[in-house]
Motif scaffolding. Structure first.
Motif, PDB file in Angstrom:
ATOM      1  N   HIS A 116       0.823  -1.206   0.000  1.00  0.00           N
ATOM      2  CA  HIS A 116       0.000   0.000   0.000  1.00  0.00           C
ATOM      3  C   HIS A 116       0.861   1.261   0.000  1.00  0.00           C
ATOM      4  O   HIS A 116       0.667   2.155  -0.835  1.00  0.00           O
ATOM      5  N   PHE A 117       1.779   1.342   0.916  1.00  0.00           N
ATOM      6  CA  PHE A 117       2.549   2.581   1.057  1.00  0.00           C
ATOM      7  C   PHE A 117       3.617   2.746  -0.022  1.00  0.00           C
ATOM      8  O   PHE A 117       3.963   3.880  -0.373  1.00  0.00           O
ATOM      9  N   ARG A 118       4.101   1.627  -0.569  1.00  0.00           N
ATOM     10  CA  ARG A 118       5.096   1.728  -1.636  1.00  0.00           C
ATOM     11  C   ARG A 118       4.451   1.980  -2.999  1.00  0.00           C
ATOM     12  O   ARG A 118       5.039   2.639  -3.848  1.00  0.00           O
ATOM     13  N   MET A 119       3.211   1.455  -3.207  1.00  0.00           N
ATOM     14  CA  MET A 119       2.627   1.452  -4.547  1.00  0.00           C
ATOM     15  C   MET A 119       1.352   2.282  -4.679  1.00  0.00           C
ATOM     16  O   MET A 119       1.137   2.913  -5.719  1.00  0.00           O
ATOM     17  N   TYR A 120       0.497   2.272  -3.678  1.00  0.00           N
ATOM     18  CA  TYR A 120      -0.859   2.774  -3.863  1.00  0.00           C
ATOM     19  C   TYR A 120      -1.201   4.044  -3.093  1.00  0.00           C
ATOM     20  O   TYR A 120      -2.158   4.741  -3.446  1.00  0.00           O
ATOM     21  N   ALA A 121      -0.492   4.339  -2.050  1.00  0.00           N
ATOM     22  CA  ALA A 121      -0.835   5.509  -1.232  1.00  0.00           C
ATOM     23  C   ALA A 121      -0.778   6.787  -2.073  1.00  0.00           C
ATOM     24  O   ALA A 121       0.135   6.952  -2.893  1.00  0.00           O
ATOM     25  N   GLU A 123       0.053   9.699  -1.317  1.00  0.00           N
ATOM     26  CA  GLU A 123       1.259  10.482  -1.023  1.00  0.00           C
ATOM     27  C   GLU A 123       2.330   9.553  -0.473  1.00  0.00           C
ATOM     28  O   GLU A 123       2.031   8.577   0.220  1.00  0.00           O
ATOM     29  N   LYS A 124       3.556   9.834  -0.801  1.00  0.00           N
ATOM     30  CA  LYS A 124       4.671   9.022  -0.337  1.00  0.00           C
ATOM     31  C   LYS A 124       5.084   9.467   1.063  1.00  0.00           C
ATOM     32  O   LYS A 124       5.504  10.609   1.257  1.00  0.00           O
ATOM     33  N   ILE A 125       4.931   8.580   2.019  1.00  0.00           N
ATOM     34  CA  ILE A 125       5.253   8.854   3.413  1.00  0.00           C
ATOM     35  C   ILE A 125       6.479   8.018   3.770  1.00  0.00           C
ATOM     36  O   ILE A 125       6.385   6.787   3.905  1.00  0.00           O
ATOM     37  N   ASP A 126       7.610   8.673   3.888  1.00  0.00           N
ATOM     38  CA  ASP A 126       8.860   7.947   4.086  1.00  0.00           C
ATOM     39  C   ASP A 126       8.819   7.053   5.323  1.00  0.00           C
ATOM     40  O   ASP A 126       9.314   5.915   5.289  1.00  0.00           O
ATOM     41  N   TYR A 127       8.242   7.568   6.408  1.00  0.00           N
ATOM     42  CA  TYR A 127       8.201   6.766   7.630  1.00  0.00           C
ATOM     43  C   TYR A 127       7.460   5.456   7.394  1.00  0.00           C
ATOM     44  O   TYR A 127       7.933   4.378   7.779  1.00  0.00           O
ATOM     45  N   ALA A 128       6.290   5.530   6.739  1.00  0.00           N
ATOM     46  CA  ALA A 128       5.487   4.328   6.501  1.00  0.00           C
ATOM     47  C   ALA A 128       6.189   3.393   5.518  1.00  0.00           C
ATOM     48  O   ALA A 128       6.211   2.164   5.710  1.00  0.00           O
ATOM     49  N   ILE A 129       6.767   3.941   4.464  1.00  0.00           N
ATOM     50  CA  ILE A 129       7.470   3.112   3.485  1.00  0.00           C
ATOM     51  C   ILE A 129       8.619   2.365   4.149  1.00  0.00           C
ATOM     52  O   ILE A 129       8.791   1.156   3.967  1.00  0.00           O
ATOM     53  N   ASN A 130       9.411   3.084   4.950  1.00  0.00           N
ATOM     54  CA  ASN A 130      10.554   2.454   5.617  1.00  0.00           C
ATOM     55  C   ASN A 130      10.096   1.427   6.640  1.00  0.00           C
ATOM     56  O   ASN A 130      10.676   0.328   6.739  1.00  0.00           O
ATOM     57  N   ARG A 131       9.067   1.755   7.398  1.00  0.00           N
ATOM     58  CA  ARG A 131       8.581   0.833   8.435  1.00  0.00           C
ATOM     59  C   ARG A 131       8.141  -0.492   7.828  1.00  0.00           C
ATOM     60  O   ARG A 131       8.569  -1.566   8.280  1.00  0.00           O
ATOM     61  N   TYR A 132       7.318  -0.441   6.804  1.00  0.00           N
ATOM     62  CA  TYR A 132       6.750  -1.678   6.275  1.00  0.00           C
ATOM     63  C   TYR A 132       7.699  -2.393   5.329  1.00  0.00           C
ATOM     64  O   TYR A 132       7.657  -3.630   5.230  1.00  0.00           O
ATOM     65  N   THR A 133       8.592  -1.675   4.662  1.00  0.00           N
ATOM     66  CA  THR A 133       9.617  -2.340   3.866  1.00  0.00           C
ATOM     67  C   THR A 133      10.572  -3.095   4.784  1.00  0.00           C
ATOM     68  O   THR A 133      10.937  -4.250   4.498  1.00  0.00           O
ATOM     69  N   ASN A 134      10.963  -2.477   5.874  1.00  0.00           N
ATOM     70  CA  ASN A 134      11.844  -3.151   6.830  1.00  0.00           C
ATOM     71  C   ASN A 134      11.163  -4.356   7.463  1.00  0.00           C
ATOM     72  O   ASN A 134      11.803  -5.397   7.693  1.00  0.00           O
ATOM     73  N   GLU A 135       9.863  -4.240   7.732  1.00  0.00           N
ATOM     74  CA  GLU A 135       9.138  -5.373   8.307  1.00  0.00           C
ATOM     75  C   GLU A 135       9.019  -6.500   7.281  1.00  0.00           C
ATOM     76  O   GLU A 135       9.134  -7.678   7.632  1.00  0.00           O
ATOM     77  N   ALA A 136       8.807  -6.140   6.015  1.00  0.00           N
ATOM     78  CA  ALA A 136       8.785  -7.169   4.971  1.00  0.00           C
ATOM     79  C   ALA A 136      10.118  -7.910   4.927  1.00  0.00           C
ATOM     80  O   ALA A 136      10.163  -9.150   4.866  1.00  0.00           O
ATOM     81  N   ARG A 137      11.207  -7.171   4.976  1.00  0.00           N
ATOM     82  CA  ARG A 137      12.528  -7.802   4.940  1.00  0.00           C
ATOM     83  C   ARG A 137      12.769  -8.667   6.174  1.00  0.00           C
ATOM     84  O   ARG A 137      13.377  -9.742   6.093  1.00  0.00           O
TER      85      ARG A 137
END
Length: 230
Positions: A116-121, A123-137
């Motif tokens: 959601h935050f990387r592709m669909y949101a 607006e790009k919210i760096d905090y959310a992108i980093n949080r969920y990308t790191n959790e995915a990893r």
């Protein structure tokens, strides 16, 4: 014949793959979640959480029709019905179930947020992108470590745990994943992807799904319609 109300998403593909692996006859009824089909009364009558997939089995355990929603519950039901893909012994069964719950409680929700935050949101919210990308990893790392020790996610045999996890990893690139960091998981992924039943399952409704680009579709999936009482 089992009725499947679904769409070409990871949770939908779980059930499509399971039915193919079991060899159970089924008929698919598309629920176009971009068009709002999930809010129609007839779908809500079997899936009150307005999420796909859902099934109706006209011949349930007592010989009467049964309706089910929640993909994990459906996998368990189908495993019981076809007597496959879930071990019989308590020790092995609960080993599989813990990894099924890992997918339901972690892999699905967290990778969904990464999408959601990387592709669909809007607006790009760096905090959310980093949080969920790191959790995915992190989750990929958990699975990679598991598969360094076990042939399959749930244990020595292919099971509903593998079926539950696999569809969520097909969009690894959109999740910010580099497969080189997870060699054991990548080997498992390639093996599962080569299974004929898996290949058939992921093709179900695939030609009906279109890229999510319009404001109307975004509003249906992510906007206020989600929060109305239907």
């Amino acid at each position: 014949m089992i009725e499947v109300y679904s769409w070409a998403t990871p949770n939908g593909h779980k059930v499509h793959i399971m039915l193919e692996e079991c060899g159970l006859p089924y008929k698919v009824f598309p629920v176009d979640i971009g068009a709002g089909d999930q809010f129609k009364p007839e779908f809500l009558s079997i899936s009150p959480n307005n999420k796909i997939p859902a099934i109706v089995d006209p011949v349930g355990p007592d010989g009467k029709p049964v309706a089910l929603f929640e993909s994990g519950a459906i996998l368990l039901y189908l495993a019981s019905k076809c007597a496959k893909l879930l071990p019989k012994s308590d020790r092995q069964k609960f080993e599989v179930l813990q990894w099924l719950m890992f997918q339901m409680g972690g892999v699905g929700p967290m990778l969904g947020q990464a999408h959601h935050f990387r592709m669909y949101a809007p607006e790009k919210i760096d905090y959310a992108i980093n949080r969920y990308t790191n959790e995915a990893r992190r989750l990929y790392g958990v699975m990679d470590k598991r598969l360094a020790q076990s042939k399959y996610i749930g244990g020595p045999e292919y099971s509903i745990a593998d079926i539950a996890v696999f569809p969520w990893l097909r969009s690894w690139k959109n999740q910010g994943i580099d497969w080189n960091d997870y060699p054991h998981l990548k080997g498992w992924f390639d093996e599962i992807a080569a299974r004929p039943a898996v290949q058939r399952g992921v093709e179900v409704l695939a030609d009906r799904r279109k890229p999510l680009t319009g404001d109307k579709e975004r509003e249906v999936l992510f906007g206020t319609q989600q929060y109305k009482r239907h």
